[in-house]
Every structure is written in structure tokens, then in C-alpha cells.
Scaffold this active site. Structure first.
Site, PDB file in Angstrom:
ATOM      1  N   HIS A  17      -9.529   1.096   5.192  1.00  0.00           N
ATOM      2  CA  HIS A  17      -8.123   1.237   5.864  1.00  0.00           C
ATOM      3  C   HIS A  17      -8.399   2.091   7.095  1.00  0.00           C
ATOM      4  O   HIS A  17      -8.923   3.008   7.088  1.00  0.00           O
ATOM      5  CB  HIS A  17      -7.062   1.872   4.897  1.00  0.00           C
ATOM      6  CG  HIS A  17      -5.529   1.937   5.565  1.00  0.00           C
ATOM      7  ND1 HIS A  17      -5.325   2.826   6.337  1.00  0.00           N
ATOM      8  CD2 HIS A  17      -4.523   1.033   5.138  1.00  0.00           C
ATOM      9  CE1 HIS A  17      -3.974   2.657   6.376  1.00  0.00           C
ATOM     10  NE2 HIS A  17      -3.588   1.134   5.695  1.00  0.00           N
ATOM     11  N   GLY A  41       2.625   2.394  10.783  1.00  0.00           N
ATOM     12  CA  GLY A  41       3.919   3.328  10.671  1.00  0.00           C
ATOM     13  C   GLY A  41       4.481   3.533  11.788  1.00  0.00           C
ATOM     14  O   GLY A  41       5.007   4.781  11.891  1.00  0.00           O
ATOM     15  N   GLU A  96      -6.601   4.525   8.087  1.00  0.00           N
ATOM     16  CA  GLU A  96      -6.423   6.063   7.637  1.00  0.00           C
ATOM     17  C   GLU A  96      -7.567   6.902   7.125  1.00  0.00           C
ATOM     18  O   GLU A  96      -7.906   7.844   7.451  1.00  0.00           O
ATOM     19  CB  GLU A  96      -5.091   6.117   6.647  1.00  0.00           C
ATOM     20  CG  GLU A  96      -3.891   5.960   7.493  1.00  0.00           C
ATOM     21  CD  GLU A  96      -2.592   5.549   6.827  1.00  0.00           C
ATOM     22  OE1 GLU A  96      -2.606   5.555   5.376  1.00  0.00           O
ATOM     23  OE2 GLU A  96      -1.777   5.076   7.511  1.00  0.00           O
ATOM     24  N   GLY A 135       3.126  -1.402   4.271  1.00  0.00           N
ATOM     25  CA  GLY A 135       3.047   0.232   3.733  1.00  0.00           C
ATOM     26  C   GLY A 135       4.542   0.815   3.506  1.00  0.00           C
ATOM     27  O   GLY A 135       4.937   0.515   2.336  1.00  0.00           O
ATOM     28  N   GLY A 136       5.133   1.341   4.388  1.00  0.00           N
ATOM     29  CA  GLY A 136       6.397   2.002   4.276  1.00  0.00           C
ATOM     30  C   GLY A 136       7.359   1.290   3.475  1.00  0.00           C
ATOM     31  O   GLY A 136       8.418   1.570   2.648  1.00  0.00           O
ATOM     32  N   ASN A 161       0.852  -1.173  -0.158  1.00  0.00           N
ATOM     33  CA  ASN A 161       0.062   0.053  -0.145  1.00  0.00           C
ATOM     34  C   ASN A 161       0.807   1.298  -0.161  1.00  0.00           C
ATOM     35  O   ASN A 161       1.424   1.678   1.081  1.00  0.00           O
ATOM     36  CB  ASN A 161      -0.933  -0.040   1.322  1.00  0.00           C
ATOM     37  CG  ASN A 161      -1.642   1.151   1.202  1.00  0.00           C
ATOM     38  OD1 ASN A 161      -1.750   2.144   0.610  1.00  0.00           O
ATOM     39  ND2 ASN A 161      -2.354   1.534   2.551  1.00  0.00           N
ATOM     40  N   TRP A 162       0.885   1.675  -1.078  1.00  0.00           N
ATOM     41  CA  TRP A 162       1.851   3.074  -1.308  1.00  0.00           C
ATOM     42  C   TRP A 162       1.426   4.241  -0.617  1.00  0.00           C
ATOM     43  O   TRP A 162       2.074   5.152  -0.511  1.00  0.00           O
ATOM     44  CB  TRP A 162       2.132   3.324  -2.754  1.00  0.00           C
ATOM     45  CG  TRP A 162       3.012   2.458  -3.550  1.00  0.00           C
ATOM     46  CD1 TRP A 162       3.785   0.986  -2.792  1.00  0.00           C
ATOM     47  CD2 TRP A 162       3.354   2.173  -4.900  1.00  0.00           C
ATOM     48  NE1 TRP A 162       4.368   0.615  -3.722  1.00  0.00           N
ATOM     49  CE2 TRP A 162       4.206   1.086  -4.975  1.00  0.00           C
ATOM     50  CE3 TRP A 162       3.071   2.987  -5.774  1.00  0.00           C
ATOM     51  CZ2 TRP A 162       4.631   0.647  -6.250  1.00  0.00           C
ATOM     52  CZ3 TRP A 162       3.577   2.843  -7.251  1.00  0.00           C
ATOM     53  CH2 TRP A 162       4.401   1.700  -7.414  1.00  0.00           C
ATOM     54  N   LYS A 163       0.004   4.253  -0.255  1.00  0.00           N
ATOM     55  CA  LYS A 163      -0.686   5.345   0.576  1.00  0.00           C
ATOM     56  C   LYS A 163      -0.309   6.536  -0.362  1.00  0.00           C
ATOM     57  O   LYS A 163      -0.142   6.387  -1.794  1.00  0.00           O
ATOM     58  CB  LYS A 163       0.139   5.737   1.859  1.00  0.00           C
ATOM     59  CG  LYS A 163      -0.244   4.341   2.720  1.00  0.00           C
ATOM     60  CD  LYS A 163       0.185   4.648   4.087  1.00  0.00           C
ATOM     61  CE  LYS A 163       0.040   3.079   4.590  1.00  0.00           C
ATOM     62  NZ  LYS A 163       0.058   3.212   6.060  1.00  0.00           N
ATOM     63  N   GLU A 210      -5.323  -4.929  10.391  1.00  0.00           N
ATOM     64  CA  GLU A 210      -4.070  -3.912  10.682  1.00  0.00           C
ATOM     65  C   GLU A 210      -4.393  -3.443  12.085  1.00  0.00           C
ATOM     66  O   GLU A 210      -5.119  -2.214  11.924  1.00  0.00           O
ATOM     67  CB  GLU A 210      -4.049  -2.925   9.419  1.00  0.00           C
ATOM     68  CG  GLU A 210      -4.025  -3.522   8.067  1.00  0.00           C
ATOM     69  CD  GLU A 210      -3.300  -2.604   7.334  1.00  0.00           C
ATOM     70  OE1 GLU A 210      -2.239  -2.866   6.697  1.00  0.00           O
ATOM     71  OE2 GLU A 210      -3.899  -1.455   7.129  1.00  0.00           O
TER      72      GLU A 210
END
Ligand code: 13P
Length: 257
Positions: A94, A176, A96, A237-238, A8-10, A170
């Protein structure tokens, strides 16, 4: 056993960087038992699709969709549009989106239904916040988030009829933060979810439903998480932003085939 590695590149990697990422990715070979999915920003989907060319080793997904198929919703993206741009998966719920954009449990149900209708495979994300975990409310929270989707007759009927559906656990406190859940934390939450999926969809469907873990997954901890009981893959993610570290996680999944 099939495993999933999803990135997931956000809000990272625009069209130019997305194409560079795909070009820089080390060759992913022998992926018979690994499904690799990348979720770029929606605007980068066509560039990523073009950079992949005829390669079918990576599927693309969209990070979010609206619950309606079209209309006056400035700034939003419909599931059908994402499908046209090359997506075959859609993240829904998600944390976020839930926290920063105030998406409700009810909206996630509508978005899963919209994704299914457009032929996208929804990846429903659920997870508890740190205070909820400390208060012993892990099960209550993730079951509530799951029920808001699987309690919908239309969604449940489609999944029972064979439409693909994925879950991602998650924990918000692991996203993060560099503080990943332990493999046994992940197994415990996945077992709760699988039991509840069984309540809605029956035990056969629950047994085979892929449940991914997400939250501070890196090449250093991915092997343990991917090998944990009930964990069918990881949502990264990151560490998915760098082609080398993402490919390393794919390689770890392949080694567990
Ligand atoms: P990090 O891997 O950066 O913690 O992000 C996880 C995530 O939110 C994937 O959807």
C-alpha cells in the site's frame, strides 16, 4: 463477471468498533458475483471474525505482514498469525506503507511470498505519485512495482500453479484526497498492468487476474469506476468506515452482475 469490493480501514476501528461495524452492516444479499473483503487493523481481526459468526458473506484481510514467518521483529505480524486470526487476504505494498514506512519494492516481493506461503491471497497495491504522473512516468512506475513481485520466480511459479493473487491500482494522488481517477484513467492503468502481467504469467492468467481500483471511491463515483473497462473491483478507504456507505458500494457492484 465477478467483482470485488474491499474496504481498507487503515488505522481505524479497534476491536469494539469493528464488531459494531459488522453488526450495523445492512444485510448483503445475493452476493453470487461479488466478493466482499474487509481489512481491519490486525488487532481487530478476531473481533471481526467473531462478529461475522458463521456468515461467509464477508472475507477478512490483514493490512500488512512481515516477510519472515517468525523471529525478532518487534511490533510486526507474520502472515501465518494473521491467517490464524481470521484473515484470508493480505494487502501488500500500500502506498502508505511505501511512503510513510519506507517499504521498498524488494520488501513487497518478500511479503507477497510470505502471504502466499501462509495461505493468504495477496493483494498487491501499486500506483504513481502526482509528480511521476505529470512527468509521464505512470507506466514506468507501476510496471517497476509489479515487476519487483512477479519477477520473483517463486511467486510467479505459485501464481502459475493456481495460487490466488489480486492487484490493486491506487494512484497516490487519489488516496484520501477526494480526487478520484476517472474511469478512463483507471482503465488505462489497468490495461498497462494487465499487459505486463501477461508478460510474466501468460495472457490467459492476465485476462482473468482481478485488478481493483482504489483512491477516493465513494457511493457517488463507484458505479462508473466499477463499470470501467478492465476494472474488476474497488478498494475503498474512507468510505468503507461507515457500514451504510460500504454496503451501498457493495450493492452497486451487485447491480452490475
Ligand atoms: P481513500 O478511499 O480514503 O482515498 O483510500 C484509498 C485507499 O488507500 C484504499 O487502500
Amino acid at each position: 463477471m465477478r467483482r470485488f469490493v474491499a474496504g481498507n480501514w487503515k488505522m481505524n476501528h479497534g476491536p469494539v468498533e469493528a464488531a459494531h461495524f459488522i453488526e450495523a452492516l445492512p444485510p448483503l444479499t445475493d452476493l453470487r458475483c461479488v466478493t466482499v473483503i474487509v481489512f481491519p487493523p490486525a488487532i481487530s481481526l478476531p473481533a471481526a471474525r467473531a462478529a461475522l459468526g458463521s456468515s461467509s458473506s464477508i472475507s477478512l484481510g490483514v493490512q500488512g505482514v512481515h516477510g519472515e514467518a517468525s523471529g525478532a521483529f518487534t511490533g510486526e505480524i507474520a502472515a501465518g498469525m494473521a491467517a490464524e486470526a481470521g484473515a484470508t487476504y493480505a494487502l501488500v505494498g500500500h502506498s502508505e506503507r511505501r511512503t510513510l514506512f519506507h517499504e521498498t519494492d524488494e520488501e513487497t516481493g518478500g511479503k507477497v511470498a510470505a502471504a502466499q506461503l501462509a495461505g493468504l491471497t495477496p493483494v498487491l497495491c501499486v500506483g504513481e505519485r502526482i509528480n511521476e504522473r505529470k512527468e509521464g512516468r505512470l507506466e514506468e512506475v507501476i510496471v517497476r512495482q509489479l515487476d519487483a513481485v512477479l519477477g520473483s520466480e517463486v511467486v510467479g511459479d505459485r501464481i502459475r500453479a493456481g495460487v490466488a493473487f489480486l492487484l490493486a491500482y491506487e494512484p497516490v494522488w487519489a488516496i484520501g484526497t477526494g480526487k478520484e481517477a476517472t474511469p478512463s484513467d483507471a482503465s488505462q492503468a489497468h490495461a498497462i498492468l494487465r499487459r505486463r502481467v501477461g508478460h510474466w504469467l501468460g495472457s490467459d492468467r492476465a485476462r482473468e487476474l482481478p485488478i481493483l481500483y482504489g483512491g477516493s471511491v465513494t457511493p457517488a463515483n463507484a458505479r462508473g469506476l466499477l463499470a470501467a473497462e478492465g476494472v474488476d473491483g474497488v478498494l475503498v478507504g474512507g468510505a468503507s468506515l461507515d457500514p451504510g456507505s460500504f454496503a451501498r458500494i457493495v450493492e452497486l457492484a451487485r447491480e452490475l452482475c
